[in-house]
Design a protein around this motif. Structure first.
Motif, PDB file in Angstrom:
ATOM      1  N   LEU B  20       0.831  -1.214   0.000  1.00  0.00           N
ATOM      2  CA  LEU B  20       0.000   0.000   0.000  1.00  0.00           C
ATOM      3  C   LEU B  20       0.865   1.263   0.000  1.00  0.00           C
ATOM      4  CD1 LEU B  20      -2.711  -1.287   2.472  1.00  0.00           C
ATOM      5  CD2 LEU B  20      -3.163  -0.488   0.130  1.00  0.00           C
ATOM      6  N   VAL B  23       2.312   1.781  -3.427  1.00  0.00           N
ATOM      7  CA  VAL B  23       1.306   2.362  -4.331  1.00  0.00           C
ATOM      8  C   VAL B  23       1.289   3.882  -4.153  1.00  0.00           C
ATOM      9  CG1 VAL B  23      -1.160   2.561  -4.826  1.00  0.00           C
ATOM     10  CG2 VAL B  23      -0.162   0.306  -4.413  1.00  0.00           C
ATOM     11  N   ILE B  32      -8.845   2.954  -3.825  1.00  0.00           N
ATOM     12  CA  ILE B  32      -9.163   1.595  -3.380  1.00  0.00           C
ATOM     13  C   ILE B  32     -10.489   1.198  -4.021  1.00  0.00           C
ATOM     14  CG2 ILE B  32      -9.864   0.168  -1.400  1.00  0.00           C
ATOM     15  CD1 ILE B  32      -8.001   1.818   0.356  1.00  0.00           C
ATOM     16  N   ILE B 132      -6.547  -0.172  -6.350  1.00  0.00           N
ATOM     17  CA  ILE B 132      -6.133  -1.200  -5.393  1.00  0.00           C
ATOM     18  C   ILE B 132      -7.310  -2.133  -5.152  1.00  0.00           C
ATOM     19  CG2 ILE B 132      -5.228  -1.593  -3.071  1.00  0.00           C
ATOM     20  CD1 ILE B 132      -4.486   1.482  -3.142  1.00  0.00           C
ATOM     21  N   ALA B 183      -3.373  -3.000  -8.078  1.00  0.00           N
ATOM     22  CA  ALA B 183      -2.477  -3.465  -7.018  1.00  0.00           C
ATOM     23  C   ALA B 183      -3.268  -4.372  -6.087  1.00  0.00           C
ATOM     24  CB  ALA B 183      -1.907  -2.272  -6.260  1.00  0.00           C
TER      25      ALA B 183
END
Lengths: 418, 301
Positions: B20, B23, B32, B132, B183
């Motif tokens: 995280l 990212v 997200i 994400i 991600a």
């Protein structure tokens, strides 16, 4: 299941389809009761459709459409299982020659490598290749499974023969912990359950060894290295003055009050506080993700490394690397690449190819300079600015780099600092 | 044994936090992907830890099929308020109204595949360069091949045969304009790990995961909840059952299981004894052997 202190073990498997690698993984999953009913139903149906007797365990690791059609593994696939003793992550990598890059990828984070040998064929070129990569990537534990023992009458002589042949060539490699197990993945002998067919074998089963090998000391606990990923500066009333350096401890142990140096600037300070999430802690160690605050107001940003004042890595601008080329495009002579090392990024150039390695014979080739896909070579790299490096043998996290092609943004090479 | 080692949950947590933070460091406008399901709630919880005491620096992006459990929307709105983050909603209904997608027809029609267009349109409109997700490699065989940092070309497509190798913990998020990344910080978690961690951290989850009484019909081997969007077929009987959901998605395709597990502890126990995979009750995955692979290549979650 209770929440417990079980560890996580990552291992990679190497071997070709014919060595029974997929069957072995299927067997591990099946006998450790990690297969679900709907998976079993689907695999049973496919087995029947293909005309197999019983369940074809290899189908549990089946992947993408092309892989099923061609019966091969294209890319690293990850599998998971848990026993009462440990959680396991398998990096299932293809064994074909053109896929060396995948094995290197799977091996890069592994605690252990499982190498398969077909008992009928013994040590072959592929065995040497897999062992070389395991040694190059410095995988701490190597487990050689001699498979298909049922096809050589469970012969102890055959087993010992293969061990002798293996040790003959592997003496040139660096291996810390090497074990051999006679197994039959198809019948399950010595995979999860002990074999009744090989009473002469006194060692543990594969699962037993995976559950018990000592992995806590695989991470370097001596040299404290903390690459800064990002800086946390909350804009809230409550934490107005907080400035935290966020990152994952690469190696070693940090305690509040430790005298530290920030590299490359070299400024020194003391650790004021350490946070793991919302909790303040007294000490932090690899591989914890933390944030750290320092006593003094100094300039720290992404790419810097916080280390102990009296134990610092080498700032190096020019260094030798064992390089594995991972891309279809060959390396361009004197081309510039982006080099990533921990959270740091610079530009770099391959100055010289010192030698290439024939991974079947381990011979050095000094008259070939072109780096193609899957080639492993020793090269000299020069960066625009110094990197804070350790040797890969001492520290997997601060001794590893990747090269990125600035034209395509692709990761084209992986390097281990000599 | 030395005390300086992490147990597996702590190691998974540390790995996710590391990803995280990478990212945040490598992208300009990451979000997200928030579905209201337990995995995206977990990712949000981990993001809170990763940036504490600072606020989560990512907006939440919800791709709204319009076929929601009301509980999911309520949960989402409360969480957004509590964390003080921005919410972006990509609406499938809007994509239909604009003529970007056409509603599926037939008995098993869903808006599942339509989400892909809405998601990619939103990514483009909002100039998002990294989304994400809560995808896990143990969920499905196509997901087993995912990288932590997974490249998408300017059509949003995934090319599983030509992925960037990912070595050690060096993550390469470099991309050209118009391309983006997905991600997956909880790639290495299994369903069991997620539940054990939710229990350990006492993370709030929507009540749908906990056994409750609900009107359902039996269809394709699971209990489909009755809602305004469900067309009851001839021969189907509406029944009242104690059920809970193992995954949450579009209300028209998410099947529940009969369960008495009404606490986190009981859920953990139930999941560890479970003999079917969690996506076994999702009709979107049952369409064909390669249903997930095909959707993922086009840009699905």
């Amino acid at each position: 299941m209770e929440i417990n202190n079980n560890q996580l073990l990552r291992f990679t498997t190497a071997g070709s389809v014919d060595d029974g690698k997929s069957t072995l993984i299927g067997r591990l999953l099946y006998d450790s009761k990690s297969i679900f009913e709907d998976q079993l139903e689907s695999v049973s149906a496919t087995s029947a459709k293909k005309g197999h007797d019983g369940v074809d365990l290899a189908l549990f690791t089946d992947g993408l459409k092309d892989e099923r059609e061609q019966g091969i593994t294209i890319d690293v696939a990850y599998r998971y299982f848990t026993t009462p003793k440990r959680k396991f992550i398998i990096a299932d990598t293809p064994g074909h020659i053109q896929y060396t890059r995948n094995m290197v990828t799977g091996a890069s984070t592994a605690n252990a490598a499982v190498i398969l040998i077909d008992a009928r064929h013994g040590v072959i070129e592929q065995t040497k290749r897999h062992s070389f990569i395991a040694s190059l990537l410095n995988i701490p534990h190597l487990i050689v499974c001699i498979n298909k023992m049922d096809l050589v009458d469970y012969s102890e002589d055959k087993f010992n023969d293969i061990i002798a042949r293996f040790e003959e060539f592997s003496s040139k490699l660096l291996m810390k912990d090497l074990r051999f197990i006679p197994i039959s993945a198809l019948d399950g002998d010595n995979v999860v359950n002990r074999s009744n067919n090989m009473e002469w074998y006194q060692g543990g089963t594969l699962l037993n060894i995976l559950e018990t090998i000592h992995i806590s000391s695989d991470i370097n606990k001596i040299d404290a290295r903390f690459p800064v990923q990002t800086v946390l500066r909350p804009q809230s009333e409550e934490h107005r003055d907080y400035r935290g350096y966020a990152g994952r401890v690469a190696s070693g142990i940090y305690r509040v009050g430790d005298e530290v140096a920030v590299l490359p600037s070299g400024f020194t300070s003391k650790i004021k506080s350490i946070n793991a999430g919302e909790n303040e802690v007294e000490e932090a160690y690899a591989p914890m993700s933390i944030s750290m605050a320092l006593e003094d107001d100094i300039d720290v940003s992404r790419g810097d490394m916080i280390v102990r004042k009296n134990n610092q890595p080498e700032p190096t601008q020019e260094f030798d690397v064992m390089l594995c080329w991972l891309n279809d495009e060959a390396a361009r002579p004197r081309a510039k690449y982006t080099i990533m090392h921990t959270s740091n990024e610079q530009r770099a150039m391959i100055q010289e190819v010192i030698y290439k390695i024939d991974i079947n014979t381990y011979d050095r080739i000094i008259d070939e300079k072109e780096l193609n896909m899957n080639d492993i070579s020793r090269v000299k790299i020069r960066c625009t600015r110094p990197l804070m490096t350790d040797s890969y043998r001492d520290n997997r996290n601060t001794g590893s780099v990747i090269l990125i092609d600035e034209m395509t943004n692709e990761t084209v090479a992986a390097g281990m600092i000599v | 044994m030395s005390k300086y080692y992490l147990n597996y949950l702590d190691e998974l947590e540390s790995e996710a936090i590391y990803i995280l933070r990478e990212v945040w460091a490598q992208f300009d406008n990451p979000v997200i992907l928030f579905s209201g399901g337990k995995d995206s709630i977990l990712v949000t919880h981990l993001a809170k830890k990763a940036f504490y005491p600072a606020r989560i620096p990512f907006a939440l992006l919800h791709v709204d099929t319009g076929h929601n459990f009301p509980e999911t929307i309520e949960f989402r709105d409360n969480l957004v308020k509590e964390l003080g983050v921005k919410l972006i909603v990509g609406s499938v209904q809007e994509s239909i109204n604009k003529g970007r997608v056409v509603e599926e027809r037939g008995k098993n029609a869903t808006r599942n595949a339509l989400q892909i267009i809405t998601l990619l349109d939103t990514i483009e409109e909002q100039k998002i360069d990294c989304a994400i997700g809560g995808g896990r490699r143990d969920e499905e065989k196509a997901r087993a091949k995912e990288r932590f940092f997974s490249h998408r070309n300017d059509f949003g497509e995934w090319d599983p045969k030509n992925q960037r190798p990912e070595l050690w913990n060096l993550l390469n998020g470099k991309h050209f304009e118009g391309e983006h990344f997905r991600a997956f910080p909880i790639s290495n978690w299994t369903e069991m790990d997620v539940w054990n961690y939710i229990k350990r951290e006492n993370i709030q989850i929507p009540s749908l995961y906990i056994a409750h009484e609900r009107e359902v019909v039996w269809r394709s081997n699971s209990w489909i909840p009755v809602s305004e969007f469900l067309k009851i077929e001839e021969g189907e009987k509406v029944e009242k059952k104690m059920i809970r959901f193992r995954t949450l998605g579009d209300i028209t395709i998410t099947g529940g299981i009969e369960s008495e597990a009404d606490t986190l502890g009981k859920i953990v126990e139930e999941v560890s004894a479970m003999r079917k995979t969690e996506r076994g009750d999702r009709s979107d995955d049952k369409r064909s052997e390669t249903a997930m692979e095909d959707r993922k290549k086009q840009g699905y979650f």
